[in-house]
Motif scaffolding. Sequence first.
Motif, PDB file in Angstrom:
ATOM      1  N   GLU A  99      36.057  25.917 106.310  1.00  0.00           N
ATOM      2  CA  GLU A  99      35.704  26.571 107.564  1.00  0.00           C
ATOM      3  C   GLU A  99      36.350  25.790 108.697  1.00  0.00           C
ATOM      4  N   VAL A 102      34.268  24.856 113.603  1.00  0.00           N
ATOM      5  CA  VAL A 102      32.874  24.834 113.170  1.00  0.00           C
ATOM      6  C   VAL A 102      31.918  25.117 114.324  1.00  0.00           C
ATOM      7  N   THR A 108      28.175  27.882 109.358  1.00  0.00           N
ATOM      8  CA  THR A 108      28.064  26.867 108.313  1.00  0.00           C
ATOM      9  C   THR A 108      26.707  26.951 107.624  1.00  0.00           C
ATOM     10  N   ILE A 121      31.127  23.287 101.380  1.00  0.00           N
ATOM     11  CA  ILE A 121      31.792  23.719 102.606  1.00  0.00           C
ATOM     12  C   ILE A 121      32.421  22.497 103.249  1.00  0.00           C
ATOM     13  N   GLY A 123      34.272  21.563 106.666  1.00  0.00           N
ATOM     14  CA  GLY A 123      34.555  22.060 107.999  1.00  0.00           C
ATOM     15  C   GLY A 123      35.617  21.225 108.695  1.00  0.00           C
ATOM     16  N   ILE A 167      37.809  30.344 106.107  1.00  0.00           N
ATOM     17  CA  ILE A 167      37.226  31.143 107.185  1.00  0.00           C
ATOM     18  C   ILE A 167      37.550  30.469 108.509  1.00  0.00           C
ATOM     19  N   ASP A 169      37.617  30.446 112.794  1.00  0.00           N
ATOM     20  CA  ASP A 169      37.159  30.881 114.112  1.00  0.00           C
ATOM     21  C   ASP A 169      37.972  30.084 115.119  1.00  0.00           C
TER      22      ASP A 169
END
Length: 253
Positions: A99, A102, A108, A121, A123, A167, A169
């Motif tokens: 990810e 974060v 998360t 996971i 990050g 993923i 962002d």
Amino acid sequence: MIKLGDKVVLLDPRGKRYLITVKEGEFHTDLGIINLEKLVDKEFGIFVESHKGYQFRVLKPRIVDYIDKMKRGPQIIHPKDAAQIVAFAGISPGDMIIEAGVGSGALTLFLANIIGPQGKIIGYEIREDFANLAWRNVEWAGFSDRVEIKLKNIYDGIDEEEIDHIILDLPQPENVVEHAVKALKPGGFLVAYTPCINQVDRLYKKLREYKKHFTKPRTIECLVRDQEVKPDCIRPRTTMLAHTGYITFVRKA
């Protein structure tokens, strides 16, 4: 049985929720004071009475409670969008996920709850203040056994291999496409959450350069509108949680 150190939700008569840790001492609200030691060795679902005589239901916290009550800094990915990410990427228990971006850690927590203790996971976050905030939320929610957050710019590369999902962002998800080719397992998903359509356009242009590595991308948005249900009138609410971001899915072939 509720033990010292457990987290519980106290639901007051108005429907207001308090997510607290059971410890020695008192919890103060405008509806009265609750002696938290009364909860020890009790079952979830009981009522506990404040000193003013108000009844509070004691509930087991769910992931929605943690996300609602977590500490926030930057804007979060809302559960409506997180649910689409999980559904369309097929995220499952035991998955390993990268990810990037974060932020406060809301996504998360959502993902950590799904992948379980056998999953992982990792990050990537470039801002130390965001990384520290997210890690505090991870520890508070009890997911430190399956989450790692490191200070690194994912645009510079991905350290891990054989990843189930990536993923993003981030403002420029197209900068991660080349790294995703190397890091993802065959069949794994690259998912990008982007507020603006021109970000989607840039991502699609980059994906065309790597079309032999990926399936055809798909972009969605999720709009949620609650309904007002009253005895004399049932209708959609006049306000709604509309556009928050576009979500693009592409799968490594």
